[in-house]
Design a protein around this motif. Structure first.
Motif, PDB file in Angstrom:
ATOM      1  N   LEU A 161      61.779 -42.386  77.938  1.00  0.00           N
ATOM      2  CA  LEU A 161      62.881 -43.291  78.244  1.00  0.00           C
ATOM      3  C   LEU A 161      62.387 -44.722  78.426  1.00  0.00           C
ATOM      4  CD1 LEU A 161      64.852 -41.006  80.720  1.00  0.00           C
ATOM      5  CD2 LEU A 161      65.736 -41.872  78.541  1.00  0.00           C
ATOM      6  N   ALA A 162      61.252 -44.878  79.096  1.00  0.00           N
ATOM      7  CA  ALA A 162      60.694 -46.221  79.291  1.00  0.00           C
ATOM      8  C   ALA A 162      60.397 -46.868  77.947  1.00  0.00           C
ATOM      9  CB  ALA A 162      59.436 -46.143  80.153  1.00  0.00           C
ATOM     10  N   GLN A 163      59.790 -46.101  77.047  1.00  0.00           N
ATOM     11  CA  GLN A 163      59.488 -46.651  75.723  1.00  0.00           C
ATOM     12  C   GLN A 163      60.762 -47.057  74.993  1.00  0.00           C
ATOM     13  OE1 GLN A 163      58.272 -44.102  72.356  1.00  0.00           O
ATOM     14  NE2 GLN A 163      56.414 -45.357  72.227  1.00  0.00           N
ATOM     15  N   GLN A 164      61.789 -46.196  75.049  1.00  0.00           N
ATOM     16  CA  GLN A 164      63.033 -46.476  74.347  1.00  0.00           C
ATOM     17  C   GLN A 164      63.764 -47.687  74.926  1.00  0.00           C
ATOM     18  OE1 GLN A 164      64.615 -44.932  71.561  1.00  0.00           O
ATOM     19  NE2 GLN A 164      62.517 -44.180  71.290  1.00  0.00           N
ATOM     20  N   CYS A 165      63.518 -47.976  76.197  1.00  0.00           N
ATOM     21  CA  CYS A 165      64.250 -49.059  76.867  1.00  0.00           C
ATOM     22  C   CYS A 165      63.384 -50.283  77.140  1.00  0.00           C
ATOM     23  CB  CYS A 165      64.844 -48.519  78.170  1.00  0.00           C
ATOM     24  SG  CYS A 165      66.033 -47.175  77.921  1.00  0.00           S
ATOM     25  N   ASP A 166      62.217 -50.363  76.490  1.00  0.00           N
ATOM     26  CA  ASP A 166      61.332 -51.524  76.614  1.00  0.00           C
ATOM     27  C   ASP A 166      60.919 -51.778  78.057  1.00  0.00           C
ATOM     28  OD1 ASP A 166      61.349 -52.271  73.779  1.00  0.00           O
ATOM     29  OD2 ASP A 166      63.442 -52.810  74.122  1.00  0.00           O
TER      30      ASP A 166
ATOM     31  N   LEU B 205      52.407 -41.800  70.544  1.00  0.00           N
ATOM     32  CA  LEU B 205      51.763 -42.313  69.339  1.00  0.00           C
ATOM     33  C   LEU B 205      52.712 -43.051  68.410  1.00  0.00           C
ATOM     34  CD1 LEU B 205      49.507 -39.214  68.583  1.00  0.00           C
ATOM     35  CD2 LEU B 205      48.981 -41.233  69.971  1.00  0.00           C
ATOM     36  N   ARG B 206      53.999 -42.985  68.690  1.00  0.00           N
ATOM     37  CA  ARG B 206      54.988 -43.603  67.820  1.00  0.00           C
ATOM     38  C   ARG B 206      56.232 -43.889  68.651  1.00  0.00           C
ATOM     39  NH1 ARG B 206      59.334 -41.251  64.330  1.00  0.00           N
ATOM     40  NH2 ARG B 206      59.213 -39.268  65.450  1.00  0.00           N
ATOM     41  N   ARG B 207      56.992 -44.901  68.244  1.00  0.00           N
ATOM     42  CA  ARG B 207      58.285 -45.153  68.864  1.00  0.00           C
ATOM     43  C   ARG B 207      59.384 -44.776  67.866  1.00  0.00           C
ATOM     44  NH1 ARG B 207      60.729 -50.333  72.162  1.00  0.00           N
ATOM     45  NH2 ARG B 207      62.922 -49.735  71.983  1.00  0.00           N
TER      46      ARG B 207
ATOM     47  N   SER C  97      65.294 -43.171  68.133  1.00  0.00           N
ATOM     48  CA  SER C  97      66.083 -42.850  69.324  1.00  0.00           C
ATOM     49  C   SER C  97      65.354 -41.821  70.183  1.00  0.00           C
ATOM     50  CB  SER C  97      67.468 -42.304  68.930  1.00  0.00           C
ATOM     51  OG  SER C  97      67.390 -40.927  68.622  1.00  0.00           O
ATOM     52  N   ILE C  98      65.877 -41.575  71.349  1.00  0.00           N
ATOM     53  CA  ILE C  98      65.308 -40.597  72.279  1.00  0.00           C
ATOM     54  C   ILE C  98      65.339 -39.195  71.684  1.00  0.00           C
ATOM     55  CG2 ILE C  98      67.504 -40.136  73.468  1.00  0.00           C
ATOM     56  CD1 ILE C  98      64.094 -40.463  75.213  1.00  0.00           C
ATOM     57  N   PHE C  99      66.182 -38.974  70.681  1.00  0.00           N
ATOM     58  CA  PHE C  99      66.349 -37.642  70.100  1.00  0.00           C
ATOM     59  C   PHE C  99      65.455 -37.391  68.889  1.00  0.00           C
ATOM     60  CE2 PHE C  99      70.444 -38.985  71.946  1.00  0.00           C
ATOM     61  CZ  PHE C  99      70.526 -38.050  72.965  1.00  0.00           C
ATOM     62  N   ASP C 100      64.637 -38.360  68.535  1.00  0.00           N
ATOM     63  CA  ASP C 100      63.857 -38.255  67.304  1.00  0.00           C
ATOM     64  C   ASP C 100      62.367 -38.039  67.531  1.00  0.00           C
ATOM     65  OD1 ASP C 100      66.078 -38.578  65.608  1.00  0.00           O
ATOM     66  OD2 ASP C 100      66.045 -40.744  65.931  1.00  0.00           O
ATOM     67  N   TYR C 101      61.958 -37.776  68.751  1.00  0.00           N
ATOM     68  CA  TYR C 101      60.543 -37.499  68.999  1.00  0.00           C
ATOM     69  C   TYR C 101      60.162 -36.127  68.450  1.00  0.00           C
ATOM     70  CZ  TYR C 101      60.256 -41.462  72.242  1.00  0.00           C
ATOM     71  OH  TYR C 101      60.261 -42.717  72.794  1.00  0.00           O
ATOM     72  N   LYS C 102      58.913 -36.020  67.974  1.00  0.00           N
ATOM     73  CA  LYS C 102      58.333 -34.771  67.507  1.00  0.00           C
ATOM     74  C   LYS C 102      57.088 -34.469  68.339  1.00  0.00           C
ATOM     75  CE  LYS C 102      61.370 -34.913  64.166  1.00  0.00           C
ATOM     76  NZ  LYS C 102      62.612 -34.098  64.267  1.00  0.00           N
ATOM     77  N   ILE C 103      56.673 -33.216  68.309  1.00  0.00           N
ATOM     78  CA  ILE C 103      55.537 -32.836  69.135  1.00  0.00           C
ATOM     79  C   ILE C 103      54.287 -33.632  68.761  1.00  0.00           C
ATOM     80  CG2 ILE C 103      54.844 -30.930  67.630  1.00  0.00           C
ATOM     81  CD1 ILE C 103      54.673 -31.041  71.510  1.00  0.00           C
ATOM     82  N   ASP C 104      54.155 -34.014  67.494  1.00  0.00           N
ATOM     83  CA  ASP C 104      52.969 -34.770  67.073  1.00  0.00           C
ATOM     84  C   ASP C 104      52.983 -36.218  67.555  1.00  0.00           C
ATOM     85  OD1 ASP C 104      51.975 -32.548  65.803  1.00  0.00           O
ATOM     86  OD2 ASP C 104      52.813 -33.081  63.845  1.00  0.00           O
ATOM     87  N   ASP C 105      54.080 -36.635  68.203  1.00  0.00           N
ATOM     88  CA  ASP C 105      54.154 -37.991  68.750  1.00  0.00           C
ATOM     89  C   ASP C 105      53.462 -38.112  70.103  1.00  0.00           C
ATOM     90  OD1 ASP C 105      55.659 -38.822  66.566  1.00  0.00           O
ATOM     91  OD2 ASP C 105      57.558 -38.343  67.548  1.00  0.00           O
TER      92      ASP C 105
END
Length: 316
Positions: free
Chosen positions: A240-245, A285-287, A290-298
């Protein structure tokens, strides 16, 4: 019995807070009968605080924690899925015991977990009937049901509320709000859930460019569940912190009934004999968009050198 107030956060290692609580519950907790029939010792209302600065996470080191399993579960929650099939496909077994128990009770067939999961993967109809957990966590998080009038005192299903999407927008646009929260405790649907939410309410607080999160957990299995709950809650704050800068602040963990199962004595004594070591960090490892698009490899955890795993049974 009532738990002590907030544990000191000046210990040389963040995990001492947890170990101190584990010891207090085992030595001074009220011994109780519980829903599972196993029995517990419990304290009421403890609170722990963990810094998330610089990627820190409250990942236990006195036993190995399968953090990727906890991460996969959190990502699964965010999809709104309520069937174990996607978890089993990823070799995540932590939710299988509940539908397996339901299947055994309904059919009388004492199938093994491996055989049950194999049928979940191989048979679409079987998975739909026996793999569903009811409207558990993710369903409430991203599709809380609403109803609207349909005439003659009837109601029809309206558009569901995506609490997570609304939370992200609120953090971005109204960061001082006292309503930065979401919950899974939908009273009207509890009896349809395989397990009512234990980590039931999350609240967030923005100050000085940092996002902190508070997890209210009505019920916490300190021997097994806490390790996953604390890590995944911290992971969510980082996301959430990453998504909200924002930068991550701290995780505040608050427990209602904080308990240890009586058949976990070996786990307690072994963990308390071990000294915490290292300060693992979570790297994103990536931004994603959206909050719903993270994958385990991130996600990557670095500097994690825990003591060996300690096996203990799950009470269903």
């Amino acid at each position: 019995m009532t738990g002590d107030s907030t544990a000191a956060v000046t210990d040389s290692h963040y995990e001492h807070q947890y170990l101190d609580l584990l010891r207090r519950v085992w030595e001074h907790g009220d011994e109780r009968r519980d829903r599972t029939g196993v029995g517990t010792r419990a304290l009421f209302g403890p609170q722990l605080r963990f810094s998330l600065d610089g990627g820190a996470v409250p990942l236990l080191t006195t036993k190995r924690v399968a953090w990727k399993t906890a991460a996969r579960e959190m990502l699964w929650f965010l999809t709104g899925d309520t069937n174990i099939r996607r978890l089993v496909e990823q070799k995540v077994h932590i939710w299988t015991d509940w539908p397996l128990d339901r299947y055994r009770r309904a059919t009388g067939e004492q199938v093994t977990r491996d055989a049950f999961e194999a049928r979940i993967l191989a048979d679409d109809a079987f998975a739909a009937e026996w793999g569903d957990l009811g409207p558990v966590y993710g369903k409430q998080w991203v599709d809380w049901p609403t109803y609207e009038p349909a005439g003659d005192d009837l109601f029809r299903r309206g558009n569901g509320v995506n609490q997570i999407a609304e939370l992200v927008e609120a953090i971005r646009n109204n960061p001082t709000s006292r309503r930065l929260l979401f919950t899974g405790w939908n009273v009207a649907e509890l009896n349809r859930m395989a397990l009512p939410p234990c980590h039931m309410t999350y609240q967030f607080f923005v100050a000085n460019g940092r996002l902190s999160g508070l997890l209210w957990q009505r019920s916490c299995d300190l021997g097994l569940g806490f390790a996953f709950n604390a890590f995944s809650a911290a992971m969510l704050v980082h996301m959430l912190a990453q998504q909200c800068d924002l930068l991550p602040g701290e995780l505040v963990w608050s427990g209602g009934d904080a308990h240890i199962y009586l058949n976990h004595e070996h786990l307690v004594r072994e963990q308390l004999s071990r000294e915490p070591r290292g300060h693992p960090r979570l790297e994103l490892l990536r931004r994603p968009t959206s909050i719903f698009d993270y994958k385990i490899d991130d996600f990557r955890v670095v500097d994690y050198d825990p003591h060996p795993h300690i096996a203990a049974p799950v009470a269903v």
